[in-house]
Design an enzyme around this catalytic site. Structure first.
Site, short mmCIF file in Angstrom:
data_model
loop_
_atom_site.label_atom_id
_atom_site.label_comp_id
_atom_site.label_asym_id
_atom_site.label_seq_id
_atom_site.Cartn_x
_atom_site.Cartn_y
_atom_site.Cartn_z
CG HIS A 33 -9.70 -7.38 6.06
ND1 HIS A 33 -8.86 -8.10 6.88
CD2 HIS A 33 -9.28 -7.61 4.79
CE1 HIS A 33 -7.99 -8.75 6.13
NE2 HIS A 33 -8.21 -8.47 4.86
CD GLU A 43 -1.54 -2.47 1.46
OE1 GLU A 43 -0.44 -2.59 2.04
OE2 GLU A 43 -2.24 -3.44 1.13
#
Lengths: 337, 320
Positions: free
Chosen positions: A123, A54
């Protein structure tokens, strides 16, 4: 009017913007796999899969934006943004200002969040307030497919970095999407339902919970107004103050942790600028200060549901602020009583 | 676009070395009496910057970091405007909002300077992607240190640049120090270039105190990036002879190591070479030094006279 799930509305907006402007590119964790129709139409150079990294995905978006492109970076799940914080917060959010305005960062960082899939706290973490608190960034969180499409189009065209959060629970919920493709300007709330007795202010999936609550309140003779903020920065302060002044009773609702959440800012704004119009204190409903569990009933319990919202609104409508001082003359209050 | 000193006139390279040293010394001096804020100086690393920057073309873009005075001055930045930025004045390149740590000068192709160690590495592939996708000829030169090479962003950056065929010239100025930690304490390998090779990227290591060696190595590396449109890693071995940040008593520095590197001072090496080759006389040397000193004196005067930005500018340029 055609009906589409929110996820498809996002794909539609991406395709429309990529068609309109060849500087728009999209890359991220599986975007070329999951939205292969974009690769077919726009080619493998403009639509790319990336490593699951990321930091470099976000950094590459920041560099590409400064270099003249309009990247959309798909970072999958919002908690993964922790790995991209430096690039989004320290670079995208600050380098325009710190360079004396020499650079712009027209980029969109997409991420999913919220209850619905039982994916657990790594998540599902509603981190929108972190980015609202970071200068230079804009933050958007739509509640339905039509808004998602129109807001994403505006976010892609915006010359600022935009963190665009998709509520997992809404991704496959269908909704009507108009055939015209007009962007909704960022910073414009919508009135989902008009009312005069109490205001329910929210964003994301809890907008729907507010609408359900308003429905049951209506049956009891309480007219609730439901406001969908749609974008959290810029925040539609005028719409918030208008509804607060109109009803004098406000419930702010979001799924994110209540502590230092966006609701705190809204409550403070109302207290500072519409205090004289309030008949009761502002109430905030939000998630607990706890990681979101995976177990379905526990996960659902972190989200303000329609019953709790209706109960809070009912309580506000039953109580009146004790007047410990003479009533203030305030022409801004629409319904002084 | 300005004219860049890309010609390898040895005297011009030497003058740039002198200019950077004089600029840094002015800051060190000014910071001792509070006239100028302390900075991360590039003293000892001048040849690494001058050699590398002069191997680039006007089309190339540069990403640098907190120890950037050498890169900026070698690229042609005005020392007066740089100092004004360091002093938080209106005439600084970033309107006084950057200070010394993150000075970018877009008109010189010095873009997105960041002081987050490794930040420049995370941004470089994107800048190179924009160059490539818009058909621009310039490559991207990314300057970082051995400290940044220990960040995850170094490894993510090299992997992506190699994977996507991005024209990035990674220039690691290995100055042996990562803030207050010697690189031996922090790196599992002797050289940063060892890591680059692991990503299938061509690597080269060069003596960073020899300006001519750095110039030649960077030219070769830049040509390779230009021709292949793929990344190359150049490791430039040098030494930070002052502290991490002014003031710094350097009590933690090994005296013998420091002395060995000071004996290979890049400016003295260059001067000796030029005098030995008959390209510089002692008189000409004295004239050059006097000219550089005068330029820095003018810069200090300019920056000191520049006003502070007005408070009304506090929230300008946050959003486009």
């Amino acid at each position: 009017m055609p009906t589409l799930p929110l996820n498809d509305a996002i794909g539609l907006a991406l395709a429309e913007e990529m068609r309109r402007d060849n500087k728009v590119i999209a890359f991220g964790e599986g975007i070329a796999t999951k939205r292969h129709e974009l690769v077919t139409e726009f080619g493998a150079l403009r639509v790319r899969n990336t490593p699951l990294a990321e930091g470099i995905i976000a950094g590459t978006a920041v560099g590409a934006a400064a270099g003249g492109l309009r990247p959309v970076a798909d970072l999958l799940f919002a908690p993964f943004l922790c790995y991209a914080m430096d690039e989004l917060v320290n670079s995208a959010g600050k380098l325009r200002y710190m360079s004396g305005g020499q650079f712009s960062f027209p980029l969109v960082a997409l991420a999913m969040t919220g209850a619905g899939w039982g994916v657990g706290a790594q998540h599902n973490h509603n981190v929108e307030a972190w980015f609202v608190h970071s200068p230079g960034l804009k933050v958007v969180m739509p509640s339905n497919p039509a808004d998602a499409r129109a807001l994403l189009k505006a976010a892609i065209r915006d010359d600022n970095p935009v963190v665009f959060l998709l509520d997992i629970g809404l991704l496959y919920q269908p909704g009507e999407v108009p055939t015209d493709a007009v962007p909704i300007p960022l910073g414009q709330a919508s009135t989902v339902r008009a009312g005069t007795d109490v205001s329910l202010i929210s964003y994301g999936k809890t907008v729907h919970h507010c609408a359900q609550a308003a429905e049951s309140l209506a049956a009891e003779g309480i007219a609730a107004e439901v406001i969908d903020l749609r974008s959290l920065k810029p925040l539609d302060e005028a719409a918030i103050l208008a509804t607060a002044r109109k009803t004098g009773r406000v419930v702010v609702v979001h799924e994110a942790n209540r502590l230092c959440g966006v609701g705190a800012e809204i409550a403070a704004l109302i207290a500072e600028q519409a205090f004289a119009c309030l008949k009761t204190p502002v109430v905030r409903l939000g998630g607990p200060d706890a990681p979101v569990p995976s177990s379905f009933p526990l996960e659902q319990a972190t989200v303000p549901q329609a019953d709790a919202i209706a109960a809070a609104a009912r309580q506000l409508c039953a109580s009146h602020r004790p007047l410990t001082y003479p009533p203030m003359e305030n022409s801004k209050c629409a319904l002084p009583h | 676009m300005n004219e860049f000193p890309t010609a390898a006139d040895p005297l011009r390279l030497y003058e740039q070395l002198l200019l950077i040293r004089a600029y840094e010394n002015a800051i060190v001096q000014g910071s001792t009496d509070g006239r100028i804020p302390g900075t991360c100086t590039s003293v000892g690393q001048e040849a690494a910057a001058v050699g590398a920057i002069n191997a680039l073309t006007a089309d190339d873009l540069i990403l640098t970091n907190h120890r950037s005075a050498g890169h900026l001055l070698a690229r042609g930045a005005d020392p007066g405007r740089l100092l004004a930025e360091v002093m938080g004045r209106r005439d600084g390149y970033c309107k006084g909002r950057s200070g010394s740590l993150h000075i970018s000068v877009k008109e010189l192709g010095v873009v997105l300077t960041t002081t987050i160690v490794g930040g420049e590495l995370s941004l470089a592939p994107g800048v190179a992607l924009a160059q490539t996708m818009q058909g621009r000829p310039g490559i991207v030169a990314c300057f970082f240190g051995d400290g940044a090479a220990c960040e995850g962003s170094f490894h993510e950056s090299l992997n992506l640049a190699a994977l996507w065929n991005l024209p990035v010239l990674y220039i690691c100025e290995n100055n042996q120090w990562q803030a207050f930690v010697h690189r031996r304490e922090a790196m599992s390998r002797e050289h940063v270039s060892d890591w680059g090779a692991g990503y299938g990227i061509p690597v080269q290591t060069v003596d960073g105190n020899d300006v001519f060696a750095v110039l030649e190595a960077t030219r070769n590396a830049a040509t390779q990036v230009r021709d292949t449109r793929r990344p190359v890693l150049l490791e430039v071995l040098t030494y930070r002879t002052r502290g991490h940040f002014e003031p710094d008593d350097q009590g933690y520095v090994d005296k013998a190591e420091l002395a060995a590197w000071l004996a290979r001072d890049p400016i003295a090496l260059c001067r000796d070479r030029l005098i030995g080759a008959g390209q510089l006389s002692l008189t000409a040397d004295a004239e050059l030094i006097a000219r550089v000193d005068a330029r820095i004196a003018t810069a200090v005067a300019f920056a000191s006279a520049s006003p502070f930005p007005s408070i009304e500018e506090l929230t300008l340029d946050v959003y486009a």
